[in-house]
Structure formats: C-alpha cells, structure tokens
Design an enzyme around this catalytic site. Structure first.
Site, PDB file in Angstrom:
ATOM      1  CG  ASP A 197      47.156  33.991  44.826  1.00 44.37           C
ATOM      2  OD1 ASP A 197      48.268  33.312  45.248  1.00 44.37           O
ATOM      3  OD2 ASP A 197      47.366  34.928  44.182  1.00 44.37           O
ATOM      4  CD  GLU A 202      52.790  34.969  42.138  1.00 45.11           C
ATOM      5  OE1 GLU A 202      53.667  35.520  41.482  1.00 45.11           O
ATOM      6  OE2 GLU A 202      51.778  34.606  41.777  1.00 45.11           O
TER       7      GLU A 202
END
Length: 451
Positions: free
Chosen positions: A92, A156
């Site tokens: 991500d 994250e």
C-alpha cells in the site's frame, strides 16, 4: 578485485527488476477505499502472490486482515534444520497528493536523472523487489540457505493495524529466528545504515462545534464564537514558541546518542526554504529520533476560493503525534486528547476520535544478525562501515512482532533515503541503492545461515 558473484547476478537482474517495479507501481494501491478502488489493492496483492509462486514459495495466500485489507504470505522451504528468516514489505502507498505537481505521472514509473520516479518506488514496493532480487541472486549462486517467510501487507500507511491484529490472532504464522523489515532507508544514499529505533505514533481527529449553523460575519461576527478560530487556537497550543511539541504531561527532552545529523544536511534533506528556521531545541537527531513530534495533517474548513463571509459553526482537524521508544503510544494518545480538551477556548464543544496508533520500537544491535548484516553491507558498499540511525516514522508491526517473538532478531533496512522524498510528490528510488541493498540482503542471509 573482481565483483562478488552475488553482486554480478543482481546487476544482471536489474532490467527485469525495473520492468517488474513498473508493473507494481501502476497499481493505485492506496488503502483508502473511499478514494481509490479496492481492485487496485487486490491487483497489487495478486501480483505479489504470483511473483512468490514463481519463485517456488509454498502456502502462498492472501490473508484477509481485520481492517478490510489483504496481506500476502508465502513460505520458501530451506535446508533441513535451517534458520527461518521473515522478510517484510508493504504494497500500500500514500495518496499521490496533488497529481498535477508531479513532474511525471505518479503511478507510472519514469526514469529521470538516474532515479526511478513513481509512488511506491521507495516506500515500499521497491522493498518487495529488494527481497525478490536477493532471493534470486542466492538461487543462482548455490541456493537459499535459510527457510524464508515473506509477508507483504496492505495497510501500513493507514495505521489501521490489520496485520498486527492478524498476527496476534495467528501467532504461529510469522514465527522466525530473525526478521528483516524492508521499509526504512540509509541515512543518505551510499551510506549503509540499519535503523535501530522507530518512533511510535497516534492519530487523532478533533472536532470543534460552537453554533447550530454558520452565521453572517457582519451581523454576528465579534460576539459569535467561531469554531475555526477555536480550532486554530487549540492547535497552536501544541507548540512552544520555538516550535517544540508541547503536550501536557508528555516529556520532550530526551537525547539521541547515536549517529549525528548535521543541521545543514537536514536543511538540504528537508528542502527547507532559505531564511526559514528549523523548529524545536536540541540537536536535529534529538528532535527527529528521540523526542515527540506533533503534526497537523489536515483541516476541514471552507477553501479560500468560494468562501463566504461566515462565522464557522464547525471545524475539524487530523493530528499526528510521534513518540520515541519508551513512551507508550496509547498513554500518549490519552495525554493528547486531554490536552486538546483542556486547551479548547470559549467553552466550545470538542470531541476527539483516535484513527490510528502504533508503538515505538528499539532493536538489540548486539545480536548475531546485526554482525552478519554489518559484514554483508561491507561487501555491498566497499569502503563503508554500517551505521546505526533512528527513524522518525513508525512501523507499528515492529513492536507487535517484538512482543509476539521476543527471541527474534529484528533488522530494519530499506530504500527510503532522503532523496527518495517518500510521502511527498515526485517520490523516487535510486536503482543503485536497490541493487546494493539487494546484494547486502542476499549476503546477509548467507552469513546469518552460517552464524
């Protein structure tokens, strides 16, 4: 002296790595499904799962984590009795911010001036490629001498804790003798660095309400309590005159005793405008690695264009607080919320909501894994000695892994050196750093297996 065979192999694999990173960067995998399609994240996760299967990984799976995202897991068998190493990265990425401010499109990898530009090139899709390059180089030079687990998470950057909660519910999944977190970076390009501390973080959304609805500023301004003005006042209370963070009850005078960070070097790295002062007190290293730091991430209020002459009834802000090792992030969050409430003026109604949190981390740098990494980096970076630095950012998973597996050694390396400009426009990665760190990781796995 002739190049190390592993280094030669990695060099030969770099064109393939560039092509693969181009594919991975093309996924707009921002874990904010209100703004970006979930399919983009699923595409990136499936790409990584396919890459692991192609390298011979077993039990490859997309793990549905409690925050609604997916993490990619796989295990590569090693020799009988071999140590287990867990390799971590995340797919991500941060939103592109103002896409028009990018010199080239944020989700198209573009080579320029010796660097590869694109969102996620350094943070942290490049980390995925670093792990793949290291394993491929070992397979071409005698084989991978350890059992390898790979975990690549999908949330994250959001700080929503999906993988942390999944790991806590399935503690056997990520057990390892040592863990390599591929999500930090060298102190500067060309200087091999392991990150020995991470600050923890908490994010809080604050809302201030003063009126049932907006009012005409000519008719009511001067007596009607302005929610936006109240919010500005409470946010200002989070900083002292010199810019130091001031949260009631939170200490801010710790000192960093490791690698020094020169003021001028920091100004260059942070691209501080001429004549603008740095904020805070103490050394730069104290301020960015050893002390708390508050940042106002965003404010909901009328934009300048189209604004009307109104007294605002409601205003909101998102506030981030970074805390050093030794400070409990949950406790710091309570202090922050209490501070915001205590400093809201005029009896305005204030509410707070925690939207993300992660604990700080401190590594044991005396372990055998660190000695093996130092030897590996000496080969990958000839003439350089491995350095230890702090990291002002947070990787919440680290403290979770340290708690779940207290005997595991945890090392933090990566591609986010200052020129990478992670989280900003025109993020980039140095292909030289990717190549050298891939060599270092491969040689580390070999040296660690023999230790």
């Amino acid at each position: 002296m002739s190049p190390h065979p592993v280094a030669e192999t990695v060099a030969s694999l770099m064109p393939r790595a560039k092509a693969e990173l181009t594919e991975l960067v093309a996924f707009r995998s921002v874990a904010d499904f209100d703004q970006f399609p979930r399919s983009e994240n699923e595409g990136a996760a499936n790409w990584i799962a396919g890459a692991l299967r192609a390298e011979g990984f077993e039990d490859v799976a997309l793990l549905d984590t409690p925050d609604g995202t997916q993490s990619v897991y796989g295990c590569l068998p090693g020799p009988e009795g071999a140590k287990t190493v867990l390799l971590y990265a995340h797919y991500d990425v941060q939103p592109p911010l103002d896409a028009a401010s990018w010199t080239t499109p944020p989700f198209e990898l573009t080579e320029r001036d010796g660097r590869w530009y694109g969102r996620g090139t350094a943070d942290c899709k490049g980390g995925v490629l670093m792990h793949l390059l290291a394993l491929r180089a070992l397979k071409a030079n005698g084989g991978v001498p350890v059992r390898v687990k790979v975990i690549v998470e999908g949330s994250e950057e959001q700080g929503t804790g999906g993988l942390e909660r999944y790991a806590e519910a399935h503690p056997e999944l990520l057990t390892a003798d040592t863990i390599v977190i591929g999500d930090t970076g060298n102190f500067r390009a060309g200087l091999p660095t392991v990150t020995s501390t991470l600050r923890g973080m908490t994010m809080v959304r604050i809302r201030v309400d003063t009126l049932e609805g907006n009012l005409h500023s000519g008719q009511f301004g001067g007596a009607a309590p302005d929610a936006l003005a109240a919010l500005i006042r409470v946010l200002d209370s989070l900083r002292a005159e010199d810019g130091s963070t001031t949260v009631d009850g939170l200490s801010g005078d710790a000192a960093w005793d490791g690698l020094a960070y020169d003021d001028e070097q920091f100004r260059q790295d942070a691209k501080v405008l001429d004549g603008v002062e740095l904020i805070g007190s103490g050394t730069v290293a104290d301020r960015v690695w050893a002390r708390p730091a508050v940042t106002v991430l965003g404010i909901d209020c009328p934009p300048v264009v189209g604004a009307t002459p109104s007294v605002q009834a409601t205003a909101r802000a998102l506030v981030s607080l970074r805390v050093p090792p030794g400070v409990d992030a949950a406790g710091a969050s309570r202090l922050l919320e209490a501070h915001l409430a205590a400093h809201t003026p005029w009896g305005a109604r204030v509410s707070t909501e925690q939207v993300g949190q992660g604990q700080a981390f401190r590594a044991d740098t005396t372990s055998p894994a660190y000695r093996a990494m130092a030897d590996a980096m000496a080969v990958a970076y000839p003439g350089q000695k491995m350095q230890y630095a702090g990291q002002g950012g947070s990787i919440p998973l680290c403290s979770t892994l340290a708690t779940l597996y207290p005997d595991a050694e945890i090392l933090l390396i990566g591609l986010s050196e200052p020129e990478a400009q992670i989280h900003a426009v025109n993020e980039s990665v140095s292909p030289d750093e990717l190549e050298r760190l891939s060599v270092a990781e491969a040689l580390f796995l070999r040296a660690y297996a023999a230790s």
